[in-house]
Scaffold this motif. Structure first.
Motif, short mmCIF file in Angstrom:
data_model
loop_
_atom_site.label_atom_id
_atom_site.label_comp_id
_atom_site.label_asym_id
_atom_site.label_seq_id
_atom_site.Cartn_x
_atom_site.Cartn_y
_atom_site.Cartn_z
N ILE A 58 10.38 34.65 36.67
CA ILE A 58 11.17 33.52 36.17
C ILE A 58 11.24 32.44 37.25
O ILE A 58 11.10 31.24 36.97
N ALA A 59 11.43 32.86 38.50
CA ALA A 59 11.50 31.91 39.62
C ALA A 59 10.17 31.21 39.83
O ALA A 59 10.10 30.01 40.08
N ILE A 60 9.07 31.99 39.73
CA ILE A 60 7.74 31.41 39.95
C ILE A 60 7.34 30.54 38.77
O ILE A 60 6.92 29.40 38.93
N GLY A 61 7.48 31.12 37.57
CA GLY A 61 7.07 30.40 36.37
C GLY A 61 7.90 29.17 36.09
O GLY A 61 7.43 28.21 35.48
N GLY A 62 9.15 29.18 36.56
CA GLY A 62 10.05 28.06 36.30
C GLY A 62 9.56 26.75 36.88
O GLY A 62 9.89 25.67 36.37
N ILE A 63 8.77 26.82 37.96
CA ILE A 63 8.31 25.58 38.59
C ILE A 63 6.90 25.19 38.15
O ILE A 63 6.38 24.16 38.58
N GLY A 120 -3.77 8.60 44.56
CA GLY A 120 -5.12 8.83 45.05
C GLY A 120 -5.23 10.20 45.72
O GLY A 120 -4.46 11.11 45.40
N PRO A 121 -6.18 10.36 46.65
CA PRO A 121 -6.35 11.66 47.32
C PRO A 121 -5.09 12.14 48.06
O PRO A 121 -4.96 13.33 48.33
N ALA A 122 -4.18 11.21 48.37
CA ALA A 122 -2.95 11.58 49.08
C ALA A 122 -1.94 12.27 48.17
O ALA A 122 -0.84 12.62 48.62
N ALA A 123 -2.31 12.51 46.91
CA ALA A 123 -1.38 13.11 45.95
C ALA A 123 -0.84 14.45 46.44
O ALA A 123 0.33 14.77 46.20
N PHE A 124 -1.67 15.23 47.14
CA PHE A 124 -1.18 16.54 47.57
C PHE A 124 -0.06 16.39 48.61
O PHE A 124 0.81 17.26 48.73
N LEU A 125 -0.04 15.28 49.34
CA LEU A 125 1.07 15.03 50.29
C LEU A 125 2.35 14.73 49.52
O LEU A 125 3.45 15.12 49.94
N THR A 126 2.22 14.01 48.39
CA THR A 126 3.38 13.74 47.54
C THR A 126 3.96 15.05 47.02
O THR A 126 5.18 15.25 47.01
N TYR A 127 3.08 15.95 46.58
CA TYR A 127 3.53 17.26 46.11
C TYR A 127 4.19 18.05 47.23
O TYR A 127 5.19 18.75 47.02
N ALA A 128 3.65 17.95 48.44
CA ALA A 128 4.23 18.67 49.58
C ALA A 128 5.63 18.14 49.90
O ALA A 128 6.56 18.92 50.14
N LEU A 129 5.79 16.81 49.85
CA LEU A 129 7.09 16.20 50.15
C LEU A 129 8.13 16.58 49.11
O LEU A 129 9.25 17.00 49.44
N CYS A 130 7.76 16.49 47.83
CA CYS A 130 8.69 16.85 46.75
C CYS A 130 8.97 18.36 46.75
O CYS A 130 10.08 18.79 46.49
N GLY A 131 7.93 19.13 47.05
CA GLY A 131 8.10 20.58 47.13
C GLY A 131 9.10 20.96 48.19
O GLY A 131 9.93 21.86 47.99
N LEU A 132 9.06 20.25 49.32
CA LEU A 132 10.03 20.51 50.39
C LEU A 132 11.45 20.26 49.91
O LEU A 132 12.37 21.04 50.20
N ALA A 141 6.68 29.64 49.23
CA ALA A 141 5.26 29.99 49.30
C ALA A 141 4.54 29.57 48.03
O ALA A 141 3.40 29.07 48.08
N ARG A 142 5.20 29.75 46.88
CA ARG A 142 4.55 29.42 45.61
C ARG A 142 4.29 27.91 45.49
O ARG A 142 3.25 27.49 45.00
N ILE A 143 5.23 27.10 45.93
CA ILE A 143 5.03 25.65 45.87
C ILE A 143 3.86 25.24 46.77
O ILE A 143 2.99 24.46 46.38
N ALA A 144 3.84 25.79 47.99
CA ALA A 144 2.78 25.45 48.94
C ALA A 144 1.40 25.83 48.40
O ALA A 144 0.44 25.06 48.48
N ILE A 145 1.31 27.03 47.82
CA ILE A 145 0.01 27.53 47.34
C ILE A 145 -0.37 26.89 46.02
O ILE A 145 -1.46 26.31 45.87
N PHE A 146 0.52 26.98 45.02
CA PHE A 146 0.17 26.57 43.67
C PHE A 146 0.08 25.05 43.52
O PHE A 146 -0.92 24.53 43.01
N PHE A 147 1.10 24.34 43.94
CA PHE A 147 1.12 22.89 43.75
C PHE A 147 0.22 22.17 44.75
O PHE A 147 -0.71 21.47 44.36
N VAL A 148 0.54 22.32 46.03
CA VAL A 148 -0.19 21.57 47.06
C VAL A 148 -1.66 21.99 47.10
O VAL A 148 -2.56 21.14 47.13
#
Length: 448
Positions: A19-24, A41-53, A238-245
């Motif tokens: 539930i915790a993993i799937g919720g995001i 642009g290619p910097a999108a993964f940095l945006t995901y990293a910032l929001c993930g934090l 860990a899930r945000i770092a791996i899955f999103f970023v």
């Protein structure tokens, strides 16, 4: 003496973890990531990293409060304890409102996905999905947990397979392909729309990550809430770092950022680029799974929040009625009915009433996160150190930075032409809820 009915502790540790993993990982990620890449642009993964934090910090704050005081509808209770009755009332009703609108929206989205394979009236398909997920929630909390376990499992497996295939393709281990990272800079540079472009996508990313907090609500229905919350909140980082970023980084390596079509999934385009046959059908099925997962969790969250509000005499007492299997069935049905009314509005008035409902709930979850963060700062100072099984890192510095980060996103929404309407209508929704609180208190005082 506490006479509030008790919900059954029918969720297992493995279900809560999923539930915790799937919720995001919602449908918004599989499709919305294309919008983010188009802006950043290619910097999108940095945006995901910032929001993930930011999401990780909010979850850590929730984890601290939830392990010290596990409670169904947790953050509504914490806001009440820390900031007063108005805050608990606000968080509860705003969060309920947010999820019932999402339930209606996701039912329509799911119906549209199904029409990819065969045509039928959208309202009918939406109704079928609503009835299916309502029945799942009504049966028992363990049936909700089991559905969510498998829904989340499919999403996680899909992303892991994509990460594996994408990595092999990117580093040159895929047949007939050499390592090539030129897409990160060849089409206007790493920041083709400037650093502002990367920040402009923050709002879209934040909303694609909403849902991790459902685990702290669900934890109260596990046999060991403290351990469940601790494990679930720790897993989110860990899930945000791996899955999103990780996923978004591979998408920008595999595809030119400016080649993505609006409204289509970049995952489909990437898998076609790699050479996977039937990628569109596979990803469509995964998006449908994500939609059903969101529907399932939305009904669950909305019903539990109603249950807690009723326990505080801030919702009809009928919402406290629990079935033999321990599910708050009236709260579930009421939330489902409101969700279906949203589906009807999407059919008969998509550009007026339904558009208003979506916009008036758009920023609500950020207001809820803001109250969660403020609650943690207040409660941390009141809670003895020995009761804190999980602690917010570097308190109070990171807690204050989290509040400032949420406020910064809200300010950006207020001035962003594409999000401005959502911000102001959501603020109006909050003002109406706070006014309702004081009106109901005054009426109750006169009655007494």
């Amino acid at each position: 003496m506490n006479t509030t009915p008790q919900l059954r502790q029918g969720l297992s540790q493995r279900q809560l973890m999923m539930i915790a993993i799937g919720g995001i990982i919602g449908a918004g990620f599989f499709v919305g990531s294309g919008v983010v890449i188009g802006k950043a642009g290619p910097a999108a993964f940095l945006t995901y990293a910032l929001c993930g934090l930011l999401i990780i910090l909010v979850m850590r704050m929730l984890g601290e409060m939830a392990t010290a005081n596990p409670s169904t509808g947790s953050f509504s209770e914490y806001a009440r304890q820390a900031l007063g009755g108005w805050a608990g009332f606000s968080v509860g009703w705003l969060y309920w409102y947010y999820w019932v609108i999402v339930v209606g929206f996701e039912a329509v989205a799911g119906a549209k996905v199904i029409t990819y394979w065969f045509h039928a009236p959208l309202w009918l398909l939406s109704l079928i999905l609503m009835v299916l997920m309502t029945a799942t929630n009504m049966f028992s909390v363990s049936s909700y947990g089991e559905f969510e376990f498998w829904f989340a499992g499919i999403k996680v497996a899909t992303i892991l397979i994509f990460l594996l295939l994408g990595t092999l393709y990117a580093v040159g281990l895929w047949p007939h392909h050499h390592a090539n990272f030129s897409n990160l800079h060849a089409h206007g540079g790493f920041f083709p729309n400037g650093v502002h472009g990367a920040f402009a996508a923050v709002v879209v990313v934040i909303f694609s990550m909403v849902g991790a907090e459902v685990a702290t609500i669900a934890a109260a229905e596990t046999p060991d809430p403290e351990r469940a919350v601790q494990r679930a909140t720790n897993a989110v980082a860990a899930r945000i770092a791996i899955f999103f970023v990780g996923s978004v980084f591979l998408l920008t390596v595999i595809l030119p950022w400016n080649s993505l079509q609006a409204g289509s999934s970049p995952f489909v385009a990437a898998l076609k680029q790699i050479g996977i046959p039937g990628a569109d059908h596979v990803m469509n099925a995964v998006v449908l799974t994500a939609v059903l997962s969101c529907l399932n969790s939305g009904l669950y969250s909305a019903s539990r929040v109603l249950f807690v509000l009723a326990g505080q005499h801030e919702a009809p007492a009928k919402m406290l009625e629990v079935s033999e299997r321990g599910a708050p069935y009236i709260a579930i049905v009421c939330s489902s009915v409101v969700g279906f009314l949203c589906v009807i509005m999407a059919a008969v008035a998509p550009n007026t009433v339904f558009s208003f409902l979506l916009n008036s709930s758009g920023a609500i979850v950020l207001f809820v996160y803001l109250l969660i963060a403020l609650s943690q700062i207040v409660l941390r100072r009141r809670t003895p150190s020995e009761e804190l099984r999980v602690k917010m890192w570097f308190f109070p510095v990171l807690s204050i930075l989290t509040v400032l980060g949420i406020v910064a996103v809200l300010v950006q929404m207020a001035f962003d032409h594409s999000a401005r309407t959502q911000f102001w209508l959501s603020l109006l929704s909050w003002a109406v809820v706070v006014a309702m609180y004081f009106v109901t208190k005054r009426v109750a005082a006169r009655a007494d």
